[in-house]
Design a protein around this motif. Structure first.
Motif, PDB file in Angstrom:
ATOM      1  N   PRO A 106    -109.285 -68.069 -54.461  1.00 37.38           N
ATOM      2  CA  PRO A 106    -110.464 -68.269 -55.311  1.00 37.38           C
ATOM      3  C   PRO A 106    -110.177 -69.196 -56.484  1.00 37.38           C
ATOM      4  O   PRO A 106    -109.025 -69.339 -56.919  1.00 37.38           O
ATOM      5  N   LEU A 107    -111.225 -69.800 -56.987  1.00 39.62           N
ATOM      6  CA  LEU A 107    -111.098 -70.693 -58.125  1.00 39.62           C
ATOM      7  C   LEU A 107    -110.624 -69.917 -59.352  1.00 39.62           C
ATOM      8  O   LEU A 107    -111.125 -68.830 -59.646  1.00 39.62           O
ATOM      9  N   ASN A 108    -109.645 -70.475 -60.058  1.00 39.95           N
ATOM     10  CA  ASN A 108    -109.114 -69.886 -61.294  1.00 39.95           C
ATOM     11  C   ASN A 108    -108.503 -68.499 -61.097  1.00 39.95           C
ATOM     12  O   ASN A 108    -108.426 -67.704 -62.031  1.00 39.95           O
ATOM     13  N   SER A 109    -108.068 -68.212 -59.879  1.00 40.85           N
ATOM     14  CA  SER A 109    -107.483 -66.896 -59.628  1.00 40.85           C
ATOM     15  C   SER A 109    -105.992 -66.915 -59.947  1.00 40.85           C
ATOM     16  O   SER A 109    -105.370 -67.964 -60.107  1.00 40.85           O
ATOM     17  N   THR A 110    -105.403 -65.715 -60.011  1.00 39.27           N
ATOM     18  CA  THR A 110    -103.958 -65.633 -60.235  1.00 39.27           C
ATOM     19  C   THR A 110    -103.194 -66.023 -58.969  1.00 39.27           C
ATOM     20  O   THR A 110    -102.051 -66.444 -59.041  1.00 39.27           O
ATOM     21  N   VAL A 111    -103.849 -65.876 -57.817  1.00 36.78           N
ATOM     22  CA  VAL A 111    -103.245 -66.318 -56.557  1.00 36.78           C
ATOM     23  C   VAL A 111    -103.765 -67.721 -56.293  1.00 36.78           C
ATOM     24  O   VAL A 111    -104.816 -67.923 -55.716  1.00 36.78           O
ATOM     25  N   SER A 112    -103.042 -68.709 -56.760  1.00 38.25           N
ATOM     26  CA  SER A 112    -103.512 -70.085 -56.678  1.00 38.25           C
ATOM     27  C   SER A 112    -103.002 -70.765 -55.422  1.00 38.25           C
ATOM     28  O   SER A 112    -102.099 -70.284 -54.748  1.00 38.25           O
ATOM     29  N   ASN A 124    -124.848 -88.259 -44.731  1.00 35.98           N
ATOM     30  CA  ASN A 124    -123.951 -87.116 -44.787  1.00 35.98           C
ATOM     31  C   ASN A 124    -124.755 -85.828 -44.864  1.00 35.98           C
ATOM     32  O   ASN A 124    -125.963 -85.843 -45.132  1.00 35.98           O
ATOM     33  N   LYS A 125    -124.076 -84.719 -44.685  1.00 40.43           N
ATOM     34  CA  LYS A 125    -124.709 -83.411 -44.845  1.00 40.43           C
ATOM     35  C   LYS A 125    -124.619 -82.963 -46.298  1.00 40.43           C
ATOM     36  O   LYS A 125    -123.703 -83.359 -47.022  1.00 40.43           O
ATOM     37  N   PRO A 126    -125.565 -82.134 -46.747  1.00 41.28           N
ATOM     38  CA  PRO A 126    -125.391 -81.507 -48.061  1.00 41.28           C
ATOM     39  C   PRO A 126    -124.111 -80.673 -48.073  1.00 41.28           C
ATOM     40  O   PRO A 126    -123.669 -80.165 -47.033  1.00 41.28           O
ATOM     41  N   ILE A 127    -123.493 -80.547 -49.231  1.00 41.51           N
ATOM     42  CA  ILE A 127    -122.271 -79.755 -49.372  1.00 41.51           C
ATOM     43  C   ILE A 127    -122.627 -78.397 -49.981  1.00 41.51           C
ATOM     44  O   ILE A 127    -123.247 -78.327 -51.050  1.00 41.51           O
ATOM     45  N   ILE A 128    -122.244 -77.344 -49.294  1.00 41.11           N
ATOM     46  CA  ILE A 128    -122.512 -75.975 -49.743  1.00 41.11           C
ATOM     47  C   ILE A 128    -121.273 -75.446 -50.450  1.00 41.11           C
ATOM     48  O   ILE A 128    -120.155 -75.564 -49.948  1.00 41.11           O
ATOM     49  N   VAL A 129    -121.475 -74.871 -51.630  1.00 40.99           N
ATOM     50  CA  VAL A 129    -120.358 -74.346 -52.411  1.00 40.99           C
ATOM     51  C   VAL A 129    -120.656 -72.909 -52.822  1.00 40.99           C
ATOM     52  O   VAL A 129    -121.726 -72.623 -53.362  1.00 40.99           O
ATOM     53  N   ASP A 130    -119.721 -72.018 -52.566  1.00 37.09           N
ATOM     54  CA  ASP A 130    -119.826 -70.627 -53.011  1.00 37.09           C
ATOM     55  C   ASP A 130    -118.840 -70.399 -54.149  1.00 37.09           C
ATOM     56  O   ASP A 130    -117.633 -70.637 -53.990  1.00 37.09           O
ATOM     57  N   ILE A 131    -119.340 -69.930 -55.282  1.00 34.43           N
ATOM     58  CA  ILE A 131    -118.473 -69.555 -56.398  1.00 34.43           C
ATOM     59  C   ILE A 131    -118.964 -68.240 -56.982  1.00 34.43           C
ATOM     60  O   ILE A 131    -120.117 -67.844 -56.785  1.00 34.43           O
ATOM     61  N   ASP A 132    -118.092 -67.556 -57.698  1.00 36.40           N
ATOM     62  CA  ASP A 132    -118.455 -66.312 -58.372  1.00 36.40           C
ATOM     63  C   ASP A 132    -118.931 -66.600 -59.786  1.00 36.40           C
ATOM     64  O   ASP A 132    -118.268 -67.318 -60.535  1.00 36.40           O
ATOM     65  N   LEU A 133    -120.068 -66.009 -60.126  1.00 37.16           N
ATOM     66  CA  LEU A 133    -120.644 -66.176 -61.463  1.00 37.16           C
ATOM     67  C   LEU A 133    -120.995 -64.811 -62.044  1.00 37.16           C
ATOM     68  O   LEU A 133    -121.209 -63.847 -61.291  1.00 37.16           O
ATOM     69  N   PRO A 134    -121.073 -64.710 -63.369  1.00 36.30           N
ATOM     70  CA  PRO A 134    -121.360 -63.404 -63.987  1.00 36.30           C
ATOM     71  C   PRO A 134    -122.808 -62.951 -63.752  1.00 36.30           C
ATOM     72  O   PRO A 134    -123.733 -63.759 -63.803  1.00 36.30           O
ATOM     73  N   VAL A 135    -122.954 -61.687 -63.505  1.00 39.42           N
ATOM     74  CA  VAL A 135    -124.283 -61.079 -63.378  1.00 39.42           C
ATOM     75  C   VAL A 135    -124.826 -60.862 -64.792  1.00 39.42           C
ATOM     76  O   VAL A 135    -124.122 -60.391 -65.677  1.00 39.42           O
ATOM     77  N   TRP A 136    -126.068 -61.191 -65.003  1.00 38.12           N
ATOM     78  CA  TRP A 136    -126.619 -61.043 -66.355  1.00 38.12           C
ATOM     79  C   TRP A 136    -127.393 -59.726 -66.498  1.00 38.12           C
ATOM     80  O   TRP A 136    -127.747 -59.084 -65.552  1.00 38.12           O
ATOM     81  N   ILE A 175    -117.677 -75.220 -48.761  1.00 41.76           N
ATOM     82  CA  ILE A 175    -116.504 -74.975 -49.596  1.00 41.76           C
ATOM     83  C   ILE A 175    -116.629 -73.564 -50.166  1.00 41.76           C
ATOM     84  O   ILE A 175    -117.601 -73.274 -50.874  1.00 41.76           O
ATOM     85  N   ASP A 176    -115.663 -72.719 -49.893  1.00 40.97           N
ATOM     86  CA  ASP A 176    -115.693 -71.349 -50.393  1.00 40.97           C
ATOM     87  C   ASP A 176    -114.668 -71.195 -51.505  1.00 40.97           C
ATOM     88  O   ASP A 176    -113.459 -71.231 -51.260  1.00 40.97           O
ATOM     89  N   LEU A 177    -115.156 -71.033 -52.721  1.00 41.60           N
ATOM     90  CA  LEU A 177    -114.289 -70.825 -53.888  1.00 41.60           C
ATOM     91  C   LEU A 177    -114.467 -69.430 -54.466  1.00 41.60           C
ATOM     92  O   LEU A 177    -114.031 -69.150 -55.580  1.00 41.60           O
ATOM     93  N   SER A 178    -115.123 -68.557 -53.713  1.00 36.76           N
ATOM     94  CA  SER A 178    -115.416 -67.207 -54.191  1.00 36.76           C
ATOM     95  C   SER A 178    -114.202 -66.294 -54.018  1.00 36.76           C
ATOM     96  O   SER A 178    -113.172 -66.674 -53.448  1.00 36.76           O
ATOM     97  N   ALA A 179    -114.341 -65.056 -54.474  1.00 37.12           N
ATOM     98  CA  ALA A 179    -113.251 -64.088 -54.401  1.00 37.12           C
ATOM     99  C   ALA A 179    -112.879 -63.750 -52.965  1.00 37.12           C
ATOM    100  O   ALA A 179    -111.769 -63.277 -52.698  1.00 37.12           O
ATOM    101  N   LYS A 180    -113.785 -64.012 -52.031  1.00 39.67           N
ATOM    102  CA  LYS A 180    -113.513 -63.699 -50.628  1.00 39.67           C
ATOM    103  C   LYS A 180    -112.717 -64.790 -49.923  1.00 39.67           C
ATOM    104  O   LYS A 180    -112.302 -64.619 -48.785  1.00 39.67           O
ATOM    105  N   SER A 181    -112.520 -65.915 -50.599  1.00 45.53           N
ATOM    106  CA  SER A 181    -111.754 -67.002 -49.996  1.00 45.53           C
ATOM    107  C   SER A 181    -110.261 -66.731 -50.158  1.00 45.53           C
ATOM    108  O   SER A 181    -109.853 -65.915 -50.991  1.00 45.53           O
TER     109      SER A 181
END
Length: 453
Positions: A260-266, A441-453, A251-257
Motif C-alpha cells: 500500500p501507498l505510504n505503508s511500513t511494508v514498502s 488509451n483507456k482511463p486509469i483506475i486508481v484505488d487508494i485509502d482515504l479517511p472516512v468523515w 492501479i491498486d494502492l489500497s491496504a489490500k494491495s
C-alpha cells in the motif's frame, strides 16, 4: 486515534480532445470520483465543451473534478480576448458563456488553480473525504492558453497547500510521465520540487500524450546534502495494454494491495536501499528502477460487490486563488510579454486580502487573494508575490533541526510517496490530421485509502 480509512476508487483521464465514450473511443468504468486533467476539447468552443461536459456529468461517479488545459482556450478569458480570433476568426466564441456553462452541471467541480475539500456523501459509497488542488497551467510553448514562463513557476506552484491529498495539474512534473515524442522531458521542474514538499498520495496530469502511464516515487526525506531528492521510482506495467485486451488499466494502492501507498511494508526498503524482491534491473533519469512482481503487480480491476454510485452535488469550500490573468505565450511574434518580477511584487503588495494564519503557515507565509466568486475571473500567476525562499527549502533532515525544510517535514514524515499518473486518453499527438489515425488509451483506475468523515 488514527482515522478510519476506506478504499476509494478514482477514474482518471485527460486529453480527451472531444473524444467520448459514445463515439467508441474508450469505455468509462464506474468509480467514486472521476478526474479529468484538462484538454477537454480541441479549441474550446461552446459546442465542444457542452459535448464533453454532457458525458462527464452522466458518468457513474459521485463526484467529477475537472480542470482545463492549454487547448481549452475559451476558459482562459484574457488569453482568448487577445488571441481568440487566431483560432475562431469565422465563429468567435464568448468566454464567459463557456465558463458559465460549467455551472450548469451539478456533479462537476471545476478547479481553476484552486483548492477545495471534497466529501463523498452517498450512503452506499465510501463516504470519504480528501483535499484537492487543481490547476490548468503548463509551461508556455507556442500560442496556447494557460501558459507560464520558467520565472513564474515558483510563485505559481507555491499556491499548492502542503496538506493537499490529490494534486491535479495539466502539466506533468519534470522527469515523471513527461517524455515527449521528441524524447525530451517536457514537464515542469518546479512542480516536481513542489511535489517533494507536499508529497500528495496522487498527482494526476496529462498534456504529454506519449507520457501516459504511472510512476511511484519514494521521496528521500533524510538526505541533508541534495535538495528535492528521490530515493527510487517504480514504473507501472499497464495490465490493460494491448489491442484486444479487455482488462482495465488499474492501479491498486489500497491496504489490500501487496504494498500500500505510504505503508511500513514498502516496495523498497528505504533504510538500506535493498529491494524486497531483488536488485535493480535498469536505471532511468539517474534513479534506481526495480521490476518487481511483488511491488509492481498492480493487477486488473475487479468490480466492488454491493457498491452503487450515484451522482451528488459536491460541497465546495472557499479557497485562496489568484484573482486576475496575465497571458503568456512564448515563441510567437505577437505574444504579450509577461510582466517583470518587480511589477508582480509591486502589484501583490496592494492585495486586499490576507490568508488566515493557518493557511499562511502551510503556504510559506504568503499573502494570497481569496477565491473569486465568478469562475470567469481566471487565475493570474503573474499577480503573485514572489517570496524569498528559505535556504533549507527542499532539504531533507530530521526536525526540529533547523538545517532541514521544517515546513515540509515537521509532523509530515509519514507522507513519503507520490504516485504520478499521466491519464492522457488521446495517444496520438497534435495535430490530428486524419480521424482514422487517432489512437486512444483507456482511463486509469486508481484505488487508494482515504479517511472516512
Amino acid at each position: 486515534m488514527a482515522p478510519e480509512l476506506r478504499k476509494t476508487r478514482f477514474v482518471c483521464l485527460s486529453d480527451t480532445h472531444n473524444a467520448c465514450p459514445a463515439d467508441g473511443a474508450f469505455k468509462l468504468p464506474k468509480g467514486d470520483v472521476l478526474i479529468h486533467a484538462g484538454d477537454l476539447t480541441k479549441q474550446g468552443t461552446f459546442a465542444e465543451l457542452r459535448k464533453t461536459l454532457d458525458w462527464i456529468e452522466q458518468a457513474d461517479c459521485e463526484i467529477k473534478i475537472v480542470i482545463a488545459g492549454n487547448h481549452d482556450i475559451t476558459l482562459d478569458s484574457t488569453f482568448y480576448k487577445e488571441h481568440g480570433l487566431h483560432f475562431h476568426n469565422q465563429s468567435p466564441q464568448e468566454p464567459q458563456a463557456c465558463i458559465d456553462l460549467i455551472k450548469e452541471y451539478p456533479s462537476i467541480t471545476y478547479l481553476n488553480h484552486e483548492y477545495t475539500h471534497i466529501y463523498l456523501k452517498t450512503q452506499d459509497g465510501p463516504r470519504t473525504s480528501f483535499k484537492v488542488f487543481g490547476s490548468p497551467y503548463s509551461p508556455a510553448n507556442g500560442l496556447w492558453a494557460f501558459g507560464y514562463p520558467p520565472a513564474h513557476a515558483s510563485p505559481l506552484w507555491d499556491q499548492i497547500h502542503l496538506d493537499t491529498d490529490i494534486v491535479i495539474t495539466h502539466t506533468p512534473p519534470k522527469y515523471h510521465c513527461d517524455e515527449s515524442k521528441h524524447n525530451e522531458a517536457s514537464g515542469c521542474k518546479t512542480l516536481r520540487e513542489t511535489l517533494w514538499r507536499v508529497r500528495p498520495p496522487l498527482a494526476i496530469c496529462g498534456h504529454v500524450h506519449e507520457g501516459r502511464g504511472a510512476e511511484r516515487i519514494l521521496w528521500d526525506l533524510d538526505c541533508p546534502n541534495v535538495k528535492f531528492k528521490e530515493s527510487a521510482t517504480a514504473y507501472w506495467t499497464d495490465p490493460g495494454l494491448g489491442l484486444g485486451n479487455r482488462k482495465q488499466s488499474h492501479i491498486d494502492l489500497s491496504a489490500k494491495s501487496p504494498a500500500p501507498l505510504n505503508s511500513t511494508v514498502s516496495w523498497i526498503d528505504a533504510s538500506d536501499g535493498i529491494n524486497l524482491d531483488g536488485p535493480a534491473e535498469t536505471s532511468r533519469n539517474g534513479l534506481p528502477v526495480w521490476k518487481s512482481t511483488h511491488s509492481l503487480a498492480w493487477t486488473s480491476a475487479t468490480s466492488g460487490s454491493g457498491t452503487s454510485i450515484s451522482r451528488a452535488s459536491p460541497e465546495r469550500a472557499q479557497s485562496p486563488v489568484l484573482d486576475k490573468i496575465s497571458p503568456v505565450a512564448q515563441n510567437q511574434e505577437n505574444a504579450t510579454k509577461a510582466r517583470s518580477p518587480e511589477a508582480v511584487t509591486s502589484e501583490c503588495g496592494t492585495s486586499k486580502f490576507e490568508a488566515s494564519s493557518e493557511e499562511t503557515r502551510s503556504r510559506g507565509s504568503r499573502e494570497v487573494p481569496q477565491v473569486a466568486e465568478d469562475l470567469g475571473s481566471a487565475p493570474a500567476y503573474a499577480s503573485l508575490k514572489i517570496g524569498i525562499h528559505s535556504a533549507t527549502r527542499g532539504q531533507g533532515g530530521f526536525p526540529p533541526s533547523g538545517r532541514c525544510d521544517l515546513e515540509a517535514l515537521a509532523a509530515r514524515r509519514g507522507r513519503k510517496e507520490t504516485c504520478v499518473i499521466n491519464a492522457a486518453i488521446m495517444a496520438s499527438s497534435w495535430p490530428y490530421k486524419l480521424k482514422d489515425n487517432r489512437k486512444y488509451n483507456k482511463p486509469i483506475i486508481v484505488d487508494i485509502d482515504l479517511p472516512v468523515w
